[in-house]
Structure formats: structure tokens, C-alpha cells
Design an enzyme around this catalytic site. Structure first.
Site, PDB file in Angstrom:
ATOM      1  N   ASP A  14     -10.266 -37.553  11.606  1.00  0.00           N
ATOM      2  CA  ASP A  14      -9.900 -36.227  12.091  1.00  0.00           C
ATOM      3  C   ASP A  14      -8.428 -36.044  11.682  1.00  0.00           C
ATOM      4  O   ASP A  14      -7.714 -37.037  11.474  1.00  0.00           O
ATOM      5  CB  ASP A  14     -10.063 -36.209  13.620  1.00  0.00           C
ATOM      6  CG  ASP A  14      -9.523 -34.956  14.230  1.00  0.00           C
ATOM      7  OD1 ASP A  14      -9.851 -33.866  13.750  1.00  0.00           O
ATOM      8  OD2 ASP A  14      -8.754 -35.056  15.212  1.00  0.00           O
ATOM      9  N   LEU A  15      -7.975 -34.812  11.571  1.00  0.00           N
ATOM     10  CA  LEU A  15      -6.597 -34.597  11.099  1.00  0.00           C
ATOM     11  C   LEU A  15      -5.619 -34.422  12.268  1.00  0.00           C
ATOM     12  O   LEU A  15      -4.777 -35.281  12.541  1.00  0.00           O
ATOM     13  CB  LEU A  15      -6.575 -33.375  10.174  1.00  0.00           C
ATOM     14  CG  LEU A  15      -5.237 -32.968   9.587  1.00  0.00           C
ATOM     15  CD1 LEU A  15      -4.616 -34.083   8.768  1.00  0.00           C
ATOM     16  CD2 LEU A  15      -5.386 -31.713   8.722  1.00  0.00           C
ATOM     17  N   ASP A  16      -5.779 -33.293  12.973  1.00  0.00           N
ATOM     18  CA  ASP A  16      -4.853 -32.974  14.055  1.00  0.00           C
ATOM     19  C   ASP A  16      -5.050 -33.951  15.228  1.00  0.00           C
ATOM     20  O   ASP A  16      -6.125 -34.021  15.798  1.00  0.00           O
ATOM     21  CB  ASP A  16      -5.125 -31.524  14.503  1.00  0.00           C
ATOM     22  CG  ASP A  16      -4.211 -31.086  15.629  1.00  0.00           C
ATOM     23  OD1 ASP A  16      -3.172 -31.740  15.835  1.00  0.00           O
ATOM     24  OD2 ASP A  16      -4.540 -30.095  16.297  1.00  0.00           O
ATOM     25  N   THR A  76      -0.308 -31.577  14.578  1.00  0.00           N
ATOM     26  CA  THR A  76      -0.154 -30.149  14.288  1.00  0.00           C
ATOM     27  C   THR A  76      -0.452 -29.303  15.530  1.00  0.00           C
ATOM     28  O   THR A  76      -0.181 -28.101  15.535  1.00  0.00           O
ATOM     29  CB  THR A  76      -1.066 -29.706  13.115  1.00  0.00           C
ATOM     30  OG1 THR A  76      -2.256 -30.467  13.153  1.00  0.00           O
ATOM     31  CG2 THR A  76      -0.389 -29.898  11.781  1.00  0.00           C
ATOM     32  N   LYS A 103      -7.987 -28.021  21.109  1.00  0.00           N
ATOM     33  CA  LYS A 103      -7.945 -29.116  20.132  1.00  0.00           C
ATOM     34  C   LYS A 103      -9.313 -29.362  19.513  1.00  0.00           C
ATOM     35  O   LYS A 103     -10.295 -29.569  20.229  1.00  0.00           O
ATOM     36  CB  LYS A 103      -7.390 -30.378  20.779  1.00  0.00           C
ATOM     37  CG  LYS A 103      -5.917 -30.229  21.104  1.00  0.00           C
ATOM     38  CD  LYS A 103      -5.299 -31.501  21.630  1.00  0.00           C
ATOM     39  CE  LYS A 103      -3.809 -31.279  21.863  1.00  0.00           C
ATOM     40  NZ  LYS A 103      -3.180 -32.415  22.545  1.00  0.00           N
ATOM     41  N   ARG A 153     -10.715 -21.623  14.810  1.00  0.00           N
ATOM     42  CA  ARG A 153      -9.693 -20.604  15.072  1.00  0.00           C
ATOM     43  C   ARG A 153     -10.213 -19.502  16.000  1.00  0.00           C
ATOM     44  O   ARG A 153      -9.580 -19.160  16.996  1.00  0.00           O
ATOM     45  CB  ARG A 153      -9.245 -20.007  13.737  1.00  0.00           C
ATOM     46  CG  ARG A 153      -7.878 -19.385  13.786  1.00  0.00           C
ATOM     47  CD  ARG A 153      -7.487 -18.880  12.414  1.00  0.00           C
ATOM     48  NE  ARG A 153      -7.411 -19.946  11.423  1.00  0.00           N
ATOM     49  CZ  ARG A 153      -7.335 -19.745  10.109  1.00  0.00           C
ATOM     50  NH1 ARG A 153      -7.318 -18.528   9.622  1.00  0.00           N
ATOM     51  NH2 ARG A 153      -7.264 -20.768   9.283  1.00  0.00           N
ATOM     52  N   SER A 155     -11.848 -32.188   9.235  1.00  0.00           N
ATOM     53  CA  SER A 155     -11.093 -31.362  10.165  1.00  0.00           C
ATOM     54  C   SER A 155     -11.718 -29.981  10.336  1.00  0.00           C
ATOM     55  O   SER A 155     -12.336 -29.464   9.412  1.00  0.00           O
ATOM     56  CB  SER A 155      -9.663 -31.214   9.621  1.00  0.00           C
ATOM     57  OG  SER A 155      -8.959 -30.225  10.311  1.00  0.00           O
ATOM     58  N   ALA A 156     -11.495 -29.405  11.510  1.00  0.00           N
ATOM     59  CA  ALA A 156     -11.940 -28.028  11.750  1.00  0.00           C
ATOM     60  C   ALA A 156     -10.994 -27.031  11.103  1.00  0.00           C
ATOM     61  O   ALA A 156     -11.286 -25.843  11.015  1.00  0.00           O
ATOM     62  CB  ALA A 156     -11.999 -27.773  13.251  1.00  0.00           C
ATOM     63  N   SER A 157      -9.862 -27.518  10.616  1.00  0.00           N
ATOM     64  CA  SER A 157      -8.825 -26.609  10.117  1.00  0.00           C
ATOM     65  C   SER A 157      -9.043 -26.154   8.676  1.00  0.00           C
ATOM     66  O   SER A 157      -9.341 -26.962   7.794  1.00  0.00           O
ATOM     67  CB  SER A 157      -7.453 -27.278  10.218  1.00  0.00           C
ATOM     68  OG  SER A 157      -6.483 -26.425   9.658  1.00  0.00           O
ATOM     69  N   LYS A 182     -17.458 -29.217  15.696  1.00  0.00           N
ATOM     70  CA  LYS A 182     -17.701 -30.343  16.595  1.00  0.00           C
ATOM     71  C   LYS A 182     -17.963 -29.789  17.993  1.00  0.00           C
ATOM     72  O   LYS A 182     -17.288 -28.830  18.358  1.00  0.00           O
ATOM     73  CB  LYS A 182     -16.468 -31.269  16.611  1.00  0.00           C
ATOM     74  CG  LYS A 182     -16.061 -31.780  15.219  1.00  0.00           C
ATOM     75  CD  LYS A 182     -14.621 -32.328  15.256  1.00  0.00           C
ATOM     76  CE  LYS A 182     -14.109 -32.599  13.859  1.00  0.00           C
ATOM     77  NZ  LYS A 182     -12.683 -32.976  13.809  1.00  0.00           N
ATOM     78  N   GLU A 236     -11.050 -40.206  15.920  1.00  0.00           N
ATOM     79  CA  GLU A 236     -10.980 -38.895  16.581  1.00  0.00           C
ATOM     80  C   GLU A 236     -10.117 -38.931  17.839  1.00  0.00           C
ATOM     81  O   GLU A 236     -10.106 -39.933  18.552  1.00  0.00           O
ATOM     82  CB  GLU A 236     -12.393 -38.495  17.030  1.00  0.00           C
ATOM     83  CG  GLU A 236     -13.059 -37.458  16.175  1.00  0.00           C
ATOM     84  CD  GLU A 236     -12.437 -36.066  16.241  1.00  0.00           C
ATOM     85  OE1 GLU A 236     -11.620 -35.794  17.139  1.00  0.00           O
ATOM     86  OE2 GLU A 236     -12.782 -35.255  15.387  1.00  0.00           O
ATOM     87  N   ASP A 237      -9.455 -37.811  18.122  1.00  0.00           N
ATOM     88  CA  ASP A 237      -8.666 -37.720  19.354  1.00  0.00           C
ATOM     89  C   ASP A 237      -9.316 -36.784  20.377  1.00  0.00           C
ATOM     90  O   ASP A 237      -8.775 -36.614  21.472  1.00  0.00           O
ATOM     91  CB  ASP A 237      -7.240 -37.227  19.065  1.00  0.00           C
ATOM     92  CG  ASP A 237      -7.215 -35.761  18.673  1.00  0.00           C
ATOM     93  OD1 ASP A 237      -8.111 -35.334  17.915  1.00  0.00           O
ATOM     94  OD2 ASP A 237      -6.316 -35.035  19.136  1.00  0.00           O
TER      95      ASP A 237
HETATM   96  P1  B16 Z   1      -7.109 -23.557  11.614  1.00  0.00           P
HETATM   97  P2  B16 Z   1      -8.747 -30.922  13.733  1.00  0.00           P
HETATM   98  C1  B16 Z   1      -8.277 -28.368  14.459  1.00  0.00           C
HETATM   99  O1  B16 Z   1      -7.954 -29.488  13.706  1.00  0.00           O
HETATM  100  C2  B16 Z   1      -7.237 -28.160  15.558  1.00  0.00           C
HETATM  101  O2  B16 Z   1      -7.249 -29.261  16.446  1.00  0.00           O
HETATM  102  C3  B16 Z   1      -7.574 -26.910  16.335  1.00  0.00           C
HETATM  103  O3  B16 Z   1      -6.634 -26.701  17.366  1.00  0.00           O
HETATM  104  C4  B16 Z   1      -7.608 -25.712  15.380  1.00  0.00           C
HETATM  105  O4  B16 Z   1      -7.954 -24.520  16.067  1.00  0.00           O
HETATM  106  C5  B16 Z   1      -8.626 -25.999  14.275  1.00  0.00           C
HETATM  107  O5  B16 Z   1      -8.281 -27.198  13.612  1.00  0.00           O
HETATM  108  C6  B16 Z   1      -8.716 -24.866  13.276  1.00  0.00           C
HETATM  109  O6  B16 Z   1      -7.514 -24.786  12.582  1.00  0.00           O
HETATM  110  O7  B16 Z   1      -6.805 -22.386  12.468  1.00  0.00           O
HETATM  111  O8  B16 Z   1      -5.904 -24.124  10.898  1.00  0.00           O
HETATM  112  O9  B16 Z   1      -8.268 -23.324  10.680  1.00  0.00           O
HETATM  113  O10 B16 Z   1      -8.405 -31.608  15.024  1.00  0.00           O
HETATM  114  O11 B16 Z   1     -10.234 -30.655  13.577  1.00  0.00           O
HETATM  115  O12 B16 Z   1      -8.150 -31.618  12.541  1.00  0.00           O
HETATM  116 MG    MG Z   2      -8.162 -33.608  16.487  1.00  0.00          MG
END
Ligand code: B16
Ligand code: MG
Length: 219
Positions: A11-13, A19, A47, A51, A116-118, A147, A171-172
Site C-alpha cells: 500500500d502507498l499512503d 501522504t 485512509k 477520492r 494504492s487507491a490513489s 478496498k 497495509e496500514d
Molecule cells: P487520490 P492508499 C489512498 O491511498 C489514501 O489513503 C486515501 O486517503 C485517498 O483518498 C486515496 O488514496 C485516493 O487518493 O485522491 O490521490 O486519488 O492508502 O490506497 O495508498
Molecule cells: Mg494506506
């Protein structure tokens, strides 16, 4: 025959970089501008969440109803602020213990992925200067289900040409561990063991993690 460890999915964040603090600042600015109460405790629920789903959580405290178009606009505004903040990300923001662990994985030929979800995952990895460690980056634009659905991890396993049983996830977030388990993978929690109760093992942070410890999960 015993299953071997072939890939580590990160996982990233919250695992590689914090972040979450920038997400919080950008959401806080948006919530304040709309007069909606938002604090760090509510931020915990964002977390690992996408988005739009994050915005929906913030809007639970709002007295008015927003149209889909308004919500779309709000996520764009927040994301622009967030992207401005992470433009300054530097390699020294990689969390302690991560680089040593990545080096040991590289040494033993174990594949690595970011899951990552980001939608900014690849950009962040680039800013942190650690792109070469990863065989693939699966981000928010590559998945349709977040997730605890295992999609993000299953996409990574497929790209790496390994089976889920040969993967371990770091994962956190509780939902992230849940996703790994549903995908048939081993799951290491990084953070608070009282929260990450569904993990195979929990370490307080990445400085406690070694390849030897991870290999024990496969014995
Ligand atoms: P974005 P992860 C997640 O990262 C963040 O924890 C979460 O807070 C955020 O809303 C999501 O990415 C989407 O990010 O707006 O940059 O697309 O923990 O899955 O690495
Ligand atoms: Mg995370």
C-alpha cells in the site's frame, strides 16, 4: 510443495510515505470553505478510501445536499490543492525502514508492486525517487472497486505473473488487510495491532520488518 514468497505488494499512503497529512490539509481547506466540520478523527476514515468516497464521508456533516456536478467540482478543487502540496515531496519523506527492506527484496529477486487507491500513486513514487524498486504500480485509475475489495491486489498479482498465495501485502488500513485476505494473500499490518486485528502479523512501522520475518509466514 510449500508456497514460496514471490511478490510483495505495498500500500502507498501509510506504508511507504505519509501522504495522509497532505490529504487532510487539502480536505480541511475544502471543508472549511464550505463551513463543514472536519477534524483529524474523521480524517482517519478517509485512509485508503477513494477520492469521491472520501468526500461523501465529509459531506455526512453537511446540512445541505450537493449535486453530482458540485461534488465532482469539489473533488477537483481538493485534488488541485493536494497536488500542489505533494509537488514538494522529497526522497527523505520515504518512511523509515522502507528502503532497507526494498533493497533486501531486490537482492533476493522478489518482485515488488505498489497497490494504492490513489490516482497520484505513480506521481508520488516518482517524486520519492524510488520508481526503480517497483515492477508495477497499480493506482486508482486501474481499478473500479476499492478496498476491502481485493481488485487492486489481484491486478498486481496478474501483472507480476504470480499467484495470490505467493504474495504478501503490507497495509496500514483495516480495509486493506481485509482486501488482501479476501484475495487469498498473506497480510502484514503496519501500525496499531488493536486496529489491524485481521492481519497475519502487525509491526509498528517498517523499521521492524525484515525479509526473514516475512519468510516465516510462508513456512
Ligand atoms: P487520490 P492508499 C489512498 O491511498 C489514501 O489513503 C486515501 O486517503 C485517498 O483518498 C486515496 O488514496 C485516493 O487518493 O485522491 O490521490 O486519488 O492508502 O490506497 O495508498
Ligand atoms: Mg494506506
Amino acid at each position: 510443495m510449500k508456497t514460496q514468497l514471490k511478490a510483495v505488494l505495498f500500500d502507498l499512503d501509510g506504508v511507504i510515505v505519509d501522504t495522509a497529512k497532505y490529504h487532510y490539509l487539502a480536505w480541511k481547506k475544502l471543508a472549511d470553505s464550505e463551513g463543514i466540520y472536519f477534524d483529524e478523527k474523521i480524517n482517519e476514515r478517509l485512509k485508503g478510501v477513494s477520492r469521491m468516497a472520501s468526500l461523501e464521508i465529509i459531506l455526512e456533516r453537511s446540512s445541505r445536499v450537493y449535486s453530482e456536478e458540485e461534488k465532482q467540482k469539489m473533488t477537483e478543487i481538493k485534488n488541485n490543492w493536494y497536488r500542489e502540496m505533494i509537488e514538494q515531496l522529497k526522497p527523505d519523506e520515504v518512511l523509515p525502514g522502507v528502503i532497507d527492506f526494498l533493497n533486501s527484496l531486490k537482492k533476493y529477486g522478489i518482485k515488488c508492486a505498489i497497490c494504492s487507491a490513489s490516482k497520484s500513486a505513480a506521481y508520488i513514487i516518482d517524486k520519492l525517487g524510488i520508481k526503480d524498486y517497483f515492477d508495477t504500480i497499480v493506482g486508482g485509475q486501474d481499478i473500479t472497486k476499492s478496498k476491502p475489495d481485493p481488485e487492486v491486489f489481484l491486478v498486481a498479482a496478474e501483472r507480476l505473473n504470480v499467484s495470490p498465495a505467493e504474495c504478501v501485502v503490507f497495509e496500514d488500513a483495516y480495509a486493506g488487510i481485509e482486501a488482501a485476505k479476501r484475495g487469498g494473500m498473506k497480510a502484514v499490518g503496519v501500525g496499531n495491532p488493536d486496529i489491524l486485528t485481521n492481519a497475519d502479523v502487525v509491526y509498528k512501522d517498517m523499521t521492524e520488518v525484515t525479509l526473514e520475518k516475512v519468510l516465516k509466514l510462508f513456512q
